[in-house]
Motif scaffolding. Structure first.
Motif, short mmCIF file in Angstrom:
data_model
loop_
_atom_site.label_atom_id
_atom_site.label_comp_id
_atom_site.label_asym_id
_atom_site.label_seq_id
_atom_site.Cartn_x
_atom_site.Cartn_y
_atom_site.Cartn_z
N GLN A 7 25.23 55.69 57.71
CA GLN A 7 25.56 56.35 58.97
C GLN A 7 25.81 57.84 58.79
OE1 GLN A 7 28.77 53.77 60.08
NE2 GLN A 7 27.57 52.78 61.70
N ASN A 8 26.57 58.18 57.75
CA ASN A 8 26.86 59.59 57.56
C ASN A 8 27.20 59.86 56.11
OD1 ASN A 8 27.64 62.22 57.65
ND2 ASN A 8 28.77 62.02 59.57
N ASN A 9 26.16 60.07 55.30
CA ASN A 9 26.40 60.18 53.86
C ASN A 9 27.20 61.42 53.50
OD1 ASN A 9 24.42 62.32 52.57
ND2 ASN A 9 23.27 61.31 54.20
N THR B 288 21.68 62.09 58.30
CA THR B 288 22.75 61.22 58.81
C THR B 288 22.18 60.43 59.98
OG1 THR B 288 23.48 62.96 60.28
CG2 THR B 288 24.57 62.80 58.15
N GLU C 7 28.70 53.04 55.77
CA GLU C 7 29.14 54.41 56.05
C GLU C 7 28.18 55.41 55.44
OE1 GLU C 7 33.28 55.48 55.37
OE2 GLU C 7 33.81 53.38 55.69
N ALA D 276 29.61 62.86 55.24
CA ALA D 276 31.03 62.62 55.53
C ALA D 276 31.63 61.73 54.45
CB ALA D 276 31.20 61.97 56.89
N SER E 126 24.39 51.72 64.81
CA SER E 126 25.63 50.95 64.74
C SER E 126 25.68 50.22 63.40
CB SER E 126 25.67 49.94 65.88
OG SER E 126 24.70 48.95 65.64
N LYS E 127 26.87 49.68 63.12
CA LYS E 127 27.08 48.93 61.89
C LYS E 127 26.06 47.79 61.79
CE LYS E 127 31.05 47.11 59.48
NZ LYS E 127 32.44 46.72 59.49
N THR F 150 24.17 58.84 62.62
CA THR F 150 25.39 58.47 63.34
C THR F 150 25.10 57.64 64.58
OG1 THR F 150 25.22 60.69 64.22
CG2 THR F 150 26.90 60.34 62.57
N ASP F 151 23.84 57.65 65.03
CA ASP F 151 23.52 56.86 66.21
C ASP F 151 23.29 55.38 65.89
OD1 ASP F 151 21.24 57.77 64.79
OD2 ASP F 151 19.97 57.09 66.44
#
Ligand code: HEC
Ligand code: HEC
Ligand code: HEC
Ligand code: HEC
Ligand code: HEC
Ligand code: HEC
Length: 464
Positions: free
Chosen positions: A95-97, A123, A92, A99, A128-129, A125-126
């Motif tokens: 992906q979006n520090n 960030t 996470e 948030a 994937s895990k 966000t694009d």
């Protein structure tokens, strides 16, 4: 000529009619090889999927594996998060520090952010895990080390070079495979040739040299040879084009200047508007460098007498032909020759007013925060520009074609808010009958309108 050309052209179609299984397999394998070659040529960015590629593309501006840079070293970052009892949250974070920090569920996130105060991570966000995991796995798969070398610059440079070597290394693998492949083919054909000669019914038959045989072979399979050569040439061209587009010659360029002019003092502390000195930036193609008269508007009175920078102001007086004692012009002028910092090649057309007025971009998007610039102006790197608040984040090196293209693809224009006359007109035009189709497409993709969709990717817009 000894080529076995069909005696009459009507024979040709029979090739199509008598396709045997063997030929079918051969045909498919040729297509497969073509695709593989094409894949090698273009894979680097189109199918950027491996952890290594993602790391190199998205993270290396700020992170190195073993050495702290703009961000902390990433080696064993997973372990550090697991040790803190937050092993899952690292995904996470990447992906979006912001948030994650806002959610308050991660102590580590807030701690590391305070430890690295002043720097903010992008960030992603694009991603994937799985992609994030692949990056972290790649990083941890590197051999341990670097710690001993500490944080010094030399180690950092060495690390960077190692990474580059590695990148080139994977390219060499293909050359080696290719060489092995060719060697196998040659030796097989050599054996075949010997057999042919031995078993030949007519010993008188003239022996063909390798080259002649090759030519004959090429002619026989001219269709496939044609396809393969075409694909080869195309993929070489594509690769060349991409490499050229990313050659990074400008980033960090910081020529010395005849007068130590600090932007921080003028545009920063004294809040002078950029346009006061770069007055044509909203009106024309170039921003312009102020003439010495502009300096004199203020420096007639600010001589800096007794201050450390007095010598610099004296240079202004010398250039303007001003005698501060007599408070009069001597008419002996000598222009200040500033060295140009940002330079695009002659074949490129770049227009400031288009970007600043029509596009509504802030200078700092491309030049960084000049109000903090104490030294001579420098071409900011993409990583430095990405750190400036409010900037659209890009990944290609500044001033390269890739940079222009990337922003034109990403930047969303606000068509409809009525604040910008330029777009109002485009908007009106799009809504009329002729533009209906284009307009619907823009509305349907749910993403707004990018510069590219208005023509910002057309070669002729940027090239004379
Ligand atoms: C613009 C610079 C920048 C980029 C690009 C960037 N990071 Fe970061 N990263 C930072 C900074 C700075 C920190 C330190 C925390 C902070 O200040 O936000 C950090 C912290 C981290 C941490 C925590 C490290 C630790 O020791 O706990 C991880 C993990 C991380 N980044 C992974 C990544 C990955 C993976 C990428 C690429 C997908 C990436 N970062 C791209 C700047 C960046
Ligand atoms: C008082 C006058 C003055 C003000 C105000 C000023 N500049 Fe400048 N600028 C200069 C001078 C003189 C140079 C040439 C010297 C140099 O390159 O360091 C320059 C150079 C530059 C360059 C590099 C030009 C090149 O050769 O590529 C950029 C970019 C720039 N300024 C941007 C800005 C921005 C953005 C602002 C507002 C935040 C600003 N300037 C405000 C005087 C000014
Ligand atoms: C709008 C007024 C204005 C203009 C135009 C202007 N300056 Fe200045 N300049 C200042 C002020 C104010 C200071 C700061 C004086 C101080 O702090 O003592 C300054 C300081 C300086 C300094 C010393 C900075 C330091 O602290 O080292 C230099 C060098 C200088 N200016 C060069 C220039 C040059 C070259 C130009 C023309 C391109 C120029 N200035 C145009 C107002 C101006
Ligand atoms: C979209 C990116 C972008 C933005 C936004 C931008 N510039 Fe530039 N700037 C450039 C490029 C690219 C060059 C090099 C132009 C060339 O060589 O033809 C440049 C060159 C300059 C120069 C050198 C002189 C010249 O005109 O070539 C100055 C000064 C300058 N910019 C100031 C500014 C100021 C002030 C602003 C904000 C009002 C600004 N720029 C906004 C990209 C930008
Ligand atoms: C940070 C984003 C950004 C960067 C970097 C950028 N541009 Fe632009 N560009 C824009 C925006 C926004 C517009 C305005 C859109 C419009 O005119 O419709 C624009 C418009 C243009 C146009 C006019 C397009 C048209 O459809 O009329 C040209 C030409 C252009 N840019 C050239 C360049 C060149 C050359 C570079 C690189 C040196 C560059 N741009 C870098 C954002 C950018
Ligand atoms: C948004 C602006 C823009 C568009 C659109 C654009 N270019 Fe470029 N191009 C540039 C810039 C800027 C450079 C100079 C890059 C450098 O000096 O590193 C460049 C350089 C080049 C070069 C020289 C090689 C190099 O990278 O220096 C070639 C060839 C080229 N462009 C071809 C094209 C073709 C073909 C198209 C259309 C498919 C195209 N360009 C579209 C901005 C653009």
């Amino acid at each position: 000529m000894r080529f076995k050309q069909p005696k009459n052209k009507m024979n040709l179609p029979s090739i199509y009619m008598k396709i045997t299984n063997y030929q079918l397999i051969k045909y498919f394998s040729i297509v497969f090889i073509c695709l593989a070659i094409l894949g090698v040529g273009t894979s680097s960015s189109v199918f950027a999927q491996t952890g290594e590629e993602l790391f190199n593309q998205r993270c290396t501006q700020c992170h190195q594996i073993h050495v702290d840079g703009t961000g902390p070293k990433l080696y064993e970052a997973q372990k550090r998060w697991t040790d803190a009892g937050e092993g899952e949250l690292i995904i996470e974070w990447v992906q979006n520090n912001s948030a994650l920090r806002a959610s308050g569920k991660s102590k580590r996130a807030n701690k590391i952010f305070t430890d690295w105060k002043g720097s903010v991570m992008n960030t992603f966000t694009d991603l994937s895990k799985d992609q994030v995991k692949s990056i972290l796995t790649y990083v941890d798969s590197q051999k341990p080390g670097g710690d001993a070398k500490g944080k010094d610059g030399a180690a950092a440079v060495a690390d960077g070079e190692e990474a580059k070597d590695k990148e080139e290394g994977s390219g060499w693998l293909w050359y080696i495979l290719g060489t092995i492949f060719i060697t196998v083919i040659l030796s097989v054909s050599g054996v075949r040739r010997q057999l042919k000669i031995v078993t030949s019914e007519s010993p008188q038959q003239e022996r063909l040299t390798y080259f002649e045989e090759f030519r004959e072979w090429c002619w026989k399979y001219r269709k496939y040879v044609g396809i393969v050569s075409l694909v080869l040439v195309l993929s070489v061209l594509v690769t060349l084009f991409k490499t050229l587009g990313n050659i990074n010659v400008m980033e960090g360029y910081q020529p010395s200047q005849p007068i130590a002019f600090p932007h921080s003092v003028h545009a920063g502390i004294n809040g002078i508007d950029c346009k006061y000195c770069h007055s044509s930036v909203t009106k024309s193609k170039s921003a312009g460098i102020p003439s010495v008269n502009v300096c004199m508007n203020c420096h007639k009175h600010i001589s800096g007498a007794g201050k450390p920078y007095e010598a610099e102001v004296k240079k202004i007086y010398a250039a303007a032909g001003w005698d501060p004692g007599a408070k009069a012009y001597t008419n002996k002028t000598s222009p200040i020759v500033w060295n140009k910092v940002h330079v695009l090649p002659d074949h490129v057309y770049f227009n400031h007013s288009q970007h600043v007025v029509a596009g509504g971009l802030d200078c700092k998007q491309c030049h960084g925060d000049m109000t903090k610039m104490k030294e001579a102006v420098k071409v900011q790197s993409t990583a430095e520009l990405n750190e400036v608040e409010g900037n659209l984040k890009l990944s290609k090196p500044t001033l390269t074609m890739g940079w222009c293209i990337e922003c034109h693809g990403k930047y969303q224009i606000n068509l409809g808010d009525g604040k910008n006359k330029y777009y109002e007109e485009i908007h009106a035009r799009l809504k009329k009958e002729k533009g209906q189709k284009t307009y619907k497409r823009h509305l349907n993709d749910n993403k707004g309108v990018s510069v590219a969709e208005l023509g910002g990717w057309e070669c002729a817009k940027c090239h004379y």
